[in-house]
Motif scaffolding. Structure first.
Motif, PDB file in Angstrom:
ATOM      1  N   SER A  42      13.420  14.826  -0.784  1.00 57.39           N
ATOM      2  CA  SER A  42      12.563  14.547   0.368  1.00 57.39           C
ATOM      3  C   SER A  42      11.504  13.497   0.051  1.00 57.39           C
ATOM      4  N   LEU A  43      11.326  13.172  -1.262  1.00 57.22           N
ATOM      5  CA  LEU A  43      10.380  12.114  -1.622  1.00 57.22           C
ATOM      6  C   LEU A  43      10.746  10.803  -0.939  1.00 57.22           C
ATOM      7  N   ALA A  44      12.041  10.552  -0.750  1.00 56.68           N
ATOM      8  CA  ALA A  44      12.471   9.333  -0.072  1.00 56.68           C
ATOM      9  C   ALA A  44      11.976   9.313   1.368  1.00 56.68           C
ATOM     10  N   GLY A  45      12.029  10.460   2.040  1.00 53.48           N
ATOM     11  CA  GLY A  45      11.526  10.539   3.408  1.00 53.48           C
ATOM     12  C   GLY A  45      10.029  10.312   3.479  1.00 53.48           C
ATOM     13  N   VAL A  46       9.313  10.821   2.469  1.00 55.52           N
ATOM     14  CA  VAL A  46       7.870  10.598   2.413  1.00 55.52           C
ATOM     15  C   VAL A  46       7.575   9.107   2.271  1.00 55.52           C
ATOM     16  N   MET A  47       8.325   8.423   1.411  1.00 57.33           N
ATOM     17  CA  MET A  47       8.124   6.990   1.213  1.00 57.33           C
ATOM     18  C   MET A  47       8.391   6.218   2.495  1.00 57.33           C
ATOM     19  N   GLN A  48       9.462   6.566   3.180  1.00 62.41           N
ATOM     20  CA  GLN A  48       9.786   5.868   4.422  1.00 62.41           C
ATOM     21  C   GLN A  48       8.751   6.136   5.500  1.00 62.41           C
ATOM     22  N   GLY A  49       8.308   7.386   5.594  1.00 59.91           N
ATOM     23  CA  GLY A  49       7.301   7.722   6.596  1.00 59.91           C
ATOM     24  C   GLY A  49       6.006   6.978   6.373  1.00 59.91           C
ATOM     25  N   MET A  50       5.570   6.903   5.129  1.00 63.25           N
ATOM     26  CA  MET A  50       4.335   6.170   4.826  1.00 63.25           C
ATOM     27  C   MET A  50       4.495   4.690   5.133  1.00 63.25           C
ATOM     28  N   ILE A 103       0.832  -1.203   0.000  1.00 61.34           N
ATOM     29  CA  ILE A 103       0.000   0.000   0.000  1.00 61.34           C
ATOM     30  C   ILE A 103       0.867   1.254   0.000  1.00 61.34           C
ATOM     31  N   SER A 104       1.930   1.259   0.806  1.00 59.05           N
ATOM     32  CA  SER A 104       2.801   2.442   0.859  1.00 59.05           C
ATOM     33  C   SER A 104       3.479   2.684  -0.483  1.00 59.05           C
ATOM     34  N   LEU A 105       3.888   1.619  -1.169  1.00 63.00           N
ATOM     35  CA  LEU A 105       4.484   1.774  -2.496  1.00 63.00           C
ATOM     36  C   LEU A 105       3.456   2.299  -3.499  1.00 63.00           C
ATOM     37  N   ALA A 106       2.230   1.813  -3.378  1.00 62.66           N
ATOM     38  CA  ALA A 106       1.173   2.280  -4.284  1.00 62.66           C
ATOM     39  C   ALA A 106       0.877   3.764  -4.070  1.00 62.66           C
ATOM     40  N   VAL A 107       0.850   4.197  -2.805  1.00 65.60           N
ATOM     41  CA  VAL A 107       0.603   5.612  -2.513  1.00 65.60           C
ATOM     42  C   VAL A 107       1.746   6.464  -3.046  1.00 65.60           C
ATOM     43  N   ALA A 108       2.993   5.997  -2.858  1.00 61.56           N
ATOM     44  CA  ALA A 108       4.152   6.733  -3.367  1.00 61.56           C
ATOM     45  C   ALA A 108       4.094   6.845  -4.888  1.00 61.56           C
ATOM     46  N   ALA A 109       3.714   5.745  -5.549  1.00 60.80           N
ATOM     47  CA  ALA A 109       3.589   5.780  -7.009  1.00 60.80           C
ATOM     48  C   ALA A 109       2.513   6.759  -7.446  1.00 60.80           C
ATOM     49  N   ALA A 110       1.414   6.819  -6.704  1.00 65.80           N
ATOM     50  CA  ALA A 110       0.343   7.761  -7.038  1.00 65.80           C
ATOM     51  C   ALA A 110       0.818   9.207  -6.907  1.00 65.80           C
ATOM     52  N   LEU A 111       1.625   9.490  -5.898  1.00 61.94           N
ATOM     53  CA  LEU A 111       2.160  10.839  -5.729  1.00 61.94           C
ATOM     54  C   LEU A 111       3.070  11.216  -6.895  1.00 61.94           C
ATOM     55  N   VAL A 112       3.891  10.265  -7.323  1.00 65.58           N
ATOM     56  CA  VAL A 112       4.796  10.529  -8.449  1.00 65.58           C
ATOM     57  C   VAL A 112       4.003  10.786  -9.727  1.00 65.58           C
ATOM     58  N   ILE A 113       2.974   9.973  -9.945  1.00 68.73           N
ATOM     59  CA  ILE A 113       2.135  10.150 -11.145  1.00 68.73           C
ATOM     60  C   ILE A 113       1.409  11.491 -11.089  1.00 68.73           C
ATOM     61  N   ALA A 114       1.006  11.899  -9.863  1.00 68.32           N
ATOM     62  CA  ALA A 114       0.261  13.151  -9.714  1.00 68.32           C
ATOM     63  C   ALA A 114       1.080  14.367 -10.136  1.00 68.32           C
ATOM     64  N   GLY A 153       3.242  14.225 -12.573  1.00 68.95           N
ATOM     65  CA  GLY A 153       3.597  14.038 -13.969  1.00 68.95           C
ATOM     66  C   GLY A 153       4.894  13.299 -14.217  1.00 68.95           C
ATOM     67  N   ARG A 154       5.279  12.413 -13.318  1.00 63.84           N
ATOM     68  CA  ARG A 154       6.503  11.647 -13.493  1.00 63.84           C
ATOM     69  C   ARG A 154       6.181  10.156 -13.551  1.00 63.84           C
ATOM     70  N   ASP A 155       7.116   9.385 -14.076  1.00 64.46           N
ATOM     71  CA  ASP A 155       6.946   7.940 -14.197  1.00 64.46           C
ATOM     72  C   ASP A 155       7.554   7.264 -12.968  1.00 64.46           C
ATOM     73  N   PRO A 156       6.774   6.475 -12.212  1.00 63.67           N
ATOM     74  CA  PRO A 156       7.314   5.786 -11.033  1.00 63.67           C
ATOM     75  C   PRO A 156       8.508   4.894 -11.360  1.00 63.67           C
ATOM     76  N   LEU A 157       8.518   4.296 -12.553  1.00 64.80           N
ATOM     77  CA  LEU A 157       9.646   3.441 -12.922  1.00 64.80           C
ATOM     78  C   LEU A 157      10.933   4.258 -13.061  1.00 64.80           C
ATOM     79  N   ASP A 158      10.794   5.515 -13.507  1.00 63.68           N
ATOM     80  CA  ASP A 158      11.959   6.386 -13.586  1.00 63.68           C
ATOM     81  C   ASP A 158      12.491   6.714 -12.192  1.00 63.68           C
ATOM     82  N   VAL A 159      11.585   6.856 -11.229  1.00 63.81           N
ATOM     83  CA  VAL A 159      11.999   7.121  -9.845  1.00 63.81           C
ATOM     84  C   VAL A 159      12.765   5.926  -9.286  1.00 63.81           C
ATOM     85  N   VAL A 160      12.243   4.720  -9.529  1.00 66.85           N
ATOM     86  CA  VAL A 160      12.926   3.516  -9.054  1.00 66.85           C
ATOM     87  C   VAL A 160      14.311   3.407  -9.685  1.00 66.85           C
ATOM     88  N   ASP A 161      14.394   3.686 -10.982  1.00 64.11           N
ATOM     89  CA  ASP A 161      15.684   3.616 -11.668  1.00 64.11           C
ATOM     90  C   ASP A 161      16.658   4.655 -11.119  1.00 64.11           C
TER      91      ASP A 161
END
Length: 364
Positions: free
Chosen positions: A323-331, A20-31, A33-41
């Motif tokens: 700070s997106l990394a901190g958001v992911m960890q916090g969630m 669920i936390s990964l899904a929420v993080a992906a939704a934030l990235v999409i919101a 206008g970025r690709d979640p796969l690019d963030v992972v890379d």
């Protein structure tokens, strides 16, 4: 499912909040206008692109692991050692004093390193003892005492940096002069800038603390005090001494973690040199439900995410704040704690005493 398959329940309630936390993080990235796969890379490239990047992960992992291992001890005793951040800083202060005033020849550098690490452990133990004394002798909750001491040690460090330990060019609150070369922990290689001895020390601390928690009477006493202090006292457990010992062990490990920041990461003393690693250690331990076995691995994952997040800002296709990394960890921590509460309410079982605790009892 809870009574017949407790292991399945534990796995489900661990994987579900992660998903669920990964899904929420992906939704934030999409919101944005970025690709979640690019963030992972980008995170992967920032942490594991080459051996030097990997070295950066290990440099964050070393103090985080030491702090997490120590916090497992205090949490096992039912103590919220929020003051661990201040214990890191006090260890850094003690090590910084030794680095500046204990002057040895280059040939004696290994001996000096051991002395500085011992000083750092003493500094962390001293600050942890103050927290324990406030709680045990004066009844001050360790959370309030720890927060106050965190602030106090930061004030002390700024005073030293801008006063007695100020650079010769004039007063500054940015940091002391670089420490003498013999006092600095050496890196393995320029392509892998890590101190190997500290990696070995983390491994040794993990093995020793694991054995103490799971194979000694002291570990059993910690568990008894953490479960119910009054019952433990009625059973003859020296609750005050046990609680203080937990603080001291955690303080020693936190102090050594703080010394690594000033003797290797920065090469001098800076304000807030601990870098929030103590608080991040609290998140790691909460995520583990106070289990030691997975602490180094989870700490490594956190270190990789934070180290790799620096690339989020420089990747041309992303331009995201790190700070997106901190958001992911916090969630992640939030959802794990939430689902643990749901499990306790709706799926209570005897499985709460997991395999590690069962091994602890049999060993004691």
């Amino acid at each position: 499912m809870t009574a017949r398959h407790p292991a399945v329940t534990r796995i489900v309630f661990l994987l579900l909040p992660i998903g669920i936390s990964l899904a929420v993080a992906a939704a934030l990235v999409i919101a944005v206008g970025r690709d979640p796969l690019d963030v992972v890379d980008a995170l992967w490239q920032g942490a594991f692109k080459d051996s030097r990047k990997l070295g950066g992960v290990f440099n964050f992992w070393i103090p985080l692991s030491l702090v997490s291992i120590g916090l497992v001890v205090t949490f096992r005793a039912g103590l919220w050692n929020i003051g661990v951040e201040g214990q890191m800083m006090m260890g850094a202060l003690f090590a910084s004093w030794g680095a500046q005033y204990i002057l040895l020849d280059d040939s004696l550098a290994p001996l000096l390193h051991v002395a500085l690490l011992c000083l750092a452990a003493l500094g962390g133990m001293f600050w942890a003892w103050v927290v324990g004394a406030l709680k045990i002798r004066l009844g001050v909750n360790e959370i309030f005492g720890g927060v106050a001491l965190n602030a106090l040690v930061n004030v002390i460090s700024i005073y030293l940096i801008s006063g007695p330990w100020q650079p010769r060019i004039g007063g500054s609150a940015q940091g002391t002069e670089p420490f003498p070369q013999p006092a600095l922990l050496p890196e393995f290689a320029q392509t892998f800038p890590v101190n190997i001895f500290m990696i070995v020390l983390v491994a040794a601390a993990f093995v020793i603390v694991y054995a103490l928690l799971n194979r000694t009477r002291w570990g059993l006493n910690l568990k008894a005090v953490g479960k119910n202090m009054r019952s433990a006292q009625l059973l003859g457990v020296a609750t005050e001494r046990t609680s203080m010992s937990a603080f001291l062990v955690c303080g020693a490990l936190a102090g050594v973690a703080g010394s690594y920041r000033v003797l290797f990461t920065f090469d001098n003393l800076r304000p807030l040199a601990s870098g929030g690693i103590g608080f991040l250690g609290l998140l790691v331990v909460l995520l583990l439900s106070i289990r030691l076995l997975w602490a180094p691995l989870v700490a490594f994952a956190f270190a990789a995410i934070l180290t790799g997040s620096t690339r989020l800002q420089i990747a041309p296709s992303l331009k995201l704040d790190s700070s997106l990394a901190g958001v992911m960890q916090g969630m992640l921590v939030l959802f794990v704690i939430l689902f643990q509460g749901v499990r306790e309410v709706f799926f209570p079982s005897k499985a709460n005493d997991d395999d590690e605790m069962a091994a602890e009892e049999s060993g004691a």
